[in-house]
Design an enzyme around this catalytic site. Structure first.
Site, PDB file in Angstrom:
ATOM      1  N   HIS A 116       1.236   3.776   3.656  1.00 45.87           N
ATOM      2  CA  HIS A 116       0.175   4.793   3.541  1.00 45.87           C
ATOM      3  C   HIS A 116      -1.206   4.174   3.383  1.00 45.87           C
ATOM      4  O   HIS A 116      -2.209   4.887   3.443  1.00 45.87           O
ATOM      5  CB  HIS A 116       0.432   5.716   2.344  1.00 45.87           C
ATOM      6  CG  HIS A 116       1.685   6.535   2.464  1.00 45.87           C
ATOM      7  ND1 HIS A 116       1.924   7.362   3.538  1.00 45.87           N
ATOM      8  CD2 HIS A 116       2.775   6.646   1.662  1.00 45.87           C
ATOM      9  CE1 HIS A 116       3.115   7.954   3.385  1.00 45.87           C
ATOM     10  NE2 HIS A 116       3.646   7.524   2.252  1.00 45.87           N
ATOM     11  N   HIS A 132       8.407   9.542   4.808  1.00 42.78           N
ATOM     12  CA  HIS A 132       7.011   9.960   4.971  1.00 42.78           C
ATOM     13  C   HIS A 132       6.388   9.300   6.205  1.00 42.78           C
ATOM     14  O   HIS A 132       6.748   8.169   6.542  1.00 42.78           O
ATOM     15  CB  HIS A 132       6.197   9.566   3.733  1.00 42.78           C
ATOM     16  CG  HIS A 132       6.739  10.121   2.452  1.00 42.78           C
ATOM     17  ND1 HIS A 132       7.507   9.380   1.580  1.00 42.78           N
ATOM     18  CD2 HIS A 132       6.616  11.348   1.895  1.00 42.78           C
ATOM     19  CE1 HIS A 132       7.838  10.128   0.531  1.00 42.78           C
ATOM     20  NE2 HIS A 132       7.308  11.335   0.704  1.00 42.78           N
ATOM     21  N   ASP A 187      10.789   5.330   6.915  1.00 43.47           N
ATOM     22  CA  ASP A 187      10.513   5.957   5.618  1.00 43.47           C
ATOM     23  C   ASP A 187      10.411   7.468   5.859  1.00 43.47           C
ATOM     24  O   ASP A 187       9.978   7.895   6.934  1.00 43.47           O
ATOM     25  CB  ASP A 187       9.189   5.415   5.071  1.00 43.47           C
ATOM     26  CG  ASP A 187       8.858   5.915   3.668  1.00 43.47           C
ATOM     27  OD1 ASP A 187       9.033   5.133   2.716  1.00 43.47           O
ATOM     28  OD2 ASP A 187       8.427   7.080   3.527  1.00 43.47           O
ATOM     29  N   ASP A 199      13.803   6.489   1.452  1.00 44.83           N
ATOM     30  CA  ASP A 199      13.655   7.808   0.825  1.00 44.83           C
ATOM     31  C   ASP A 199      14.113   8.952   1.725  1.00 44.83           C
ATOM     32  O   ASP A 199      14.034  10.120   1.337  1.00 44.83           O
ATOM     33  CB  ASP A 199      12.230   8.035   0.303  1.00 44.83           C
ATOM     34  CG  ASP A 199      11.155   7.583   1.262  1.00 44.83           C
ATOM     35  OD1 ASP A 199      11.482   7.272   2.419  1.00 44.83           O
ATOM     36  OD2 ASP A 199       9.974   7.526   0.853  1.00 44.83           O
TER      37      ASP A 199
HETATM   38  C1  X5A Z   1       5.761   4.880  -0.040  1.00 45.48           C
HETATM   39  C2  X5A Z   1       6.090   6.307  -0.312  1.00 45.48           C
HETATM   40  C3  X5A Z   1       5.314   8.461  -1.037  1.00 45.48           C
HETATM   41  C4  X5A Z   1       4.108   9.114  -1.596  1.00 45.48           C
HETATM   42  C5  X5A Z   1       4.372  10.534  -2.000  1.00 45.48           C
HETATM   43  C6  X5A Z   1       3.174  11.096  -2.710  1.00 45.48           C
HETATM   44  N1  X5A Z   1       5.090   7.084  -0.743  1.00 45.48           N
HETATM   45  N2  X5A Z   1       3.389  12.428  -3.170  1.00 45.48           N
HETATM   46  O1  X5A Z   1       7.232   6.708  -0.169  1.00 45.48           O
HETATM   47 ZN    ZN Z   2       8.117   7.389   1.584  1.00 45.60          ZN
END
Ligand code: X5A
Ligand code: ZN
Length: 483
Positions: free
Chosen positions: A224, A262, A260, A351
């Site tokens: 991110h 996200h 991931d 995740d």
């Molecule tokens: C690296 C990662 C997740 C961030 C979530 C914020 N970040 N709500 O999995």
């Molecule tokens: Zn993530």
């Protein structure tokens, strides 16, 4: 006896704390005090995960585990207590798998000010390291490359000078924040430099042929992190730095595949207009309502980089192995074969794994193994795996072990032919296919097949209370045997 007589056992009610809830070590969900097992993941409250079991970090003296006491230890003293001493020598034969890890990355943790523990916690790496050892994957099978802090100049390969300075400045404060969810303590800048440096060195060693592949067990995560902003638990973009390292070691084309849960908005932004780095991501998107909101299938890159971002956005949670593998077989592998990367980086968050408290998806260790195997075959083993997110300790340990096994040359075998995508998966993959077919050859038969499946599924979808997670039946199931 003595104690009772001394009255040590007796507690005055003045200092008794009312403990109304406890947080699960495995998945950090909160539980009422009268429950003994976690309602979310089933872990027993006193299972001893990390303290005594196979997930334990061995040999670390209490002193080194205690943040307060560790502050007084010198770097070399901390190194003395490293659980896994570096074993790598530059002459390692080219068939080897290297692990990148440094216990100083455990020092990055949230100074506890909140009522709920932060999911991105040091135990994540303890659990993975412990799990790999217990699976017998470490000793003798892997080597470790010495960890190294990235230099500030290297960090500026992908980050602005002011971003690097802002992260460095956090070491002067006991606690700092980038936004609400991205914390730093005195050691975060050090941990972030180590994470980045370890990824850079592993990638360089792979491109130079000194090792076959590598697994960077690093934190804080990176995908991110934008060129000028830390966010989403990420400080420096480790995978992006590894890609730059590959280019400077002589690779002409680099691929980053990000599984991931996200979207890796940072990585995508950094290489948005760059045609030498192909960015591919599968992620929960929910029409932009899942963090961080970017990663629609229509985001394909800009300028020279148009066609070099590939997004597969899941419309909902609950996505599992079948859909991930369907995406690999129908969009990702065809594009990757045409791009023909010289180096491949997996932004490997775990995740999307079953049991993850943030992702809400269903990927199993076997699913991760099959994805790794497809890339392994294509790259003849040359892969760098970089840890991103993943917050259920048992899920991430099992998933990392499954991936590492493949890196070590153990194939998970054929993808079960019974695996069929769900309606939601089919929707996302066919959307990505249609968009990407402007830039890449996508087999017309498989496009057609997907469209047929989709329209058949749409009818069923409406009949079956609009459940997007129901599997669609393949042509085999529909076709009756002839004659
Ligand atoms: C690296 C990662 C997740 C961030 C979530 C914020 N970040 N709500 O999995
Ligand atoms: Zn993530």
């Amino acid at each position: 006896m003595d104690e009772e007589e001394d009255g040590k056992d007796w507690k005055s009610d003045v200092n008794v704390e009312i403990m109304a809830e406890w947080f699960c070590t495995n998945c950090i969900d909160s539980n009422p005090d009268d429950e003994s097992c976690c309602g979310q993941c089933g872990e027993h409250r006193n299972s001893g995960i990390l303290e005594q079991g196979y997930l334990a970090s061995r040999d670390l003296p209490e002193k080194a585990n205690d943040m307060e006491q560790r502050k007084d230890m010198s770097d070399s003293e901390i190194k003395l207590h490293l659980t896994f001493p570096p074993l790598w020598t530059p002459q390692t034969d080219a068939a080897s798998t290297a692990i990148g890890f440094d216990e100083r990355m455990l020092l990055h943790s949230e100074v506890q000010t909140k009522s709920h523990p932060h999911p991105e916690r040091p135990d994540r790496l303890r659990a993975i390291m412990g799990g790999l050892s217990a699976a017998g994957l470490f000793s003798g099978l892997c080597c470790m490359i010495p960890s190294r802090e990235a230099t500030l100049a290297e960090l500026e390969w992908v980050h602005s000078h002011s971003h690097v300075e802002a992260v460095e400045a956090t070491s002067l404060h006991e606690a700092s924040y980038f936004g609400r969810d991205t914390y730093a303590n005195n050691y975060s800048a050090l941990a972030a430099r180590l994470a980045a440096g370890t990824c850079i060195d592993l990638m360089t060693a792979i491109v130079k042929g000194q090792i076959l592949n590598g697994f960077a067990l690093v934190r804080p995560p990176g995908h991110h992190a934008l060129s000028a902003t830390a966010m989403g638990f990420c400080l420096h973009n480790n995978a992006a730095l590894a890609a730059k390292a590959a280019l400077s070691a002589g690779a002409k084309k680099v691929m980053i595949i990000d599984w991931d849960v996200h979207h890796g908005n940072g990585t995508q932004e950094i290489f948005d207009s760059d045609s030498s780095v192909l960015y591919v991501s599968l992620h929960r998107h929910q029409a932009g309502f899942f963090y961080p909101g970017t990663g629609a299938a229509s985001e394909v890159g800009i300028k020279d980089g148009e066609g070099f971002s590939v997004n597969i956005p899941w419309p909902c949670g609950g996505i599992g192995d079948e859909d991930y593998l369907f995406a690999f077989q129908n969009v990702i592998m065809p594009i990757v074969e045409q791009f023909a990367p010289d180096a491949t980086i997996i932004s490997a968050g775990f995740d999307a794994a079953k049991g993850d408290p943030l992702g809400g998806c269903q990927v199993t260790p076997s699913g991760y193994a099959h994805m790794t195997q497809l890339l392994y075959s294509l790259m003849k083993g040359k892969l760098l795996v970089v840890l991103e997110g993943g917050y259920n300790l048992r899920s991430i340990s099992a998933s990392a072990a499954a991936v590492l096994k493949v890196l070590l040359g153990v194939s998970p075998g054929e993808i079960p032919p019974s695996w069929q995508p769900t309606f939601a998966g089919l929707l996302a993959v066919s959307e990505a296919c249609v968009i990407q077919s402007r830039y890449w050859k996508i087999d017309r038969m498989s496009l057609l097949n997907m469209q047929m499946l989709l329209s058949a599924a749409e009818t069923k979808f409406k009949e079956n209370k609009n459940d997007p997670r129901q599997p669609v039946s393949g042509p085999q199931a529909e076709d009756q045997p002839q004659g």
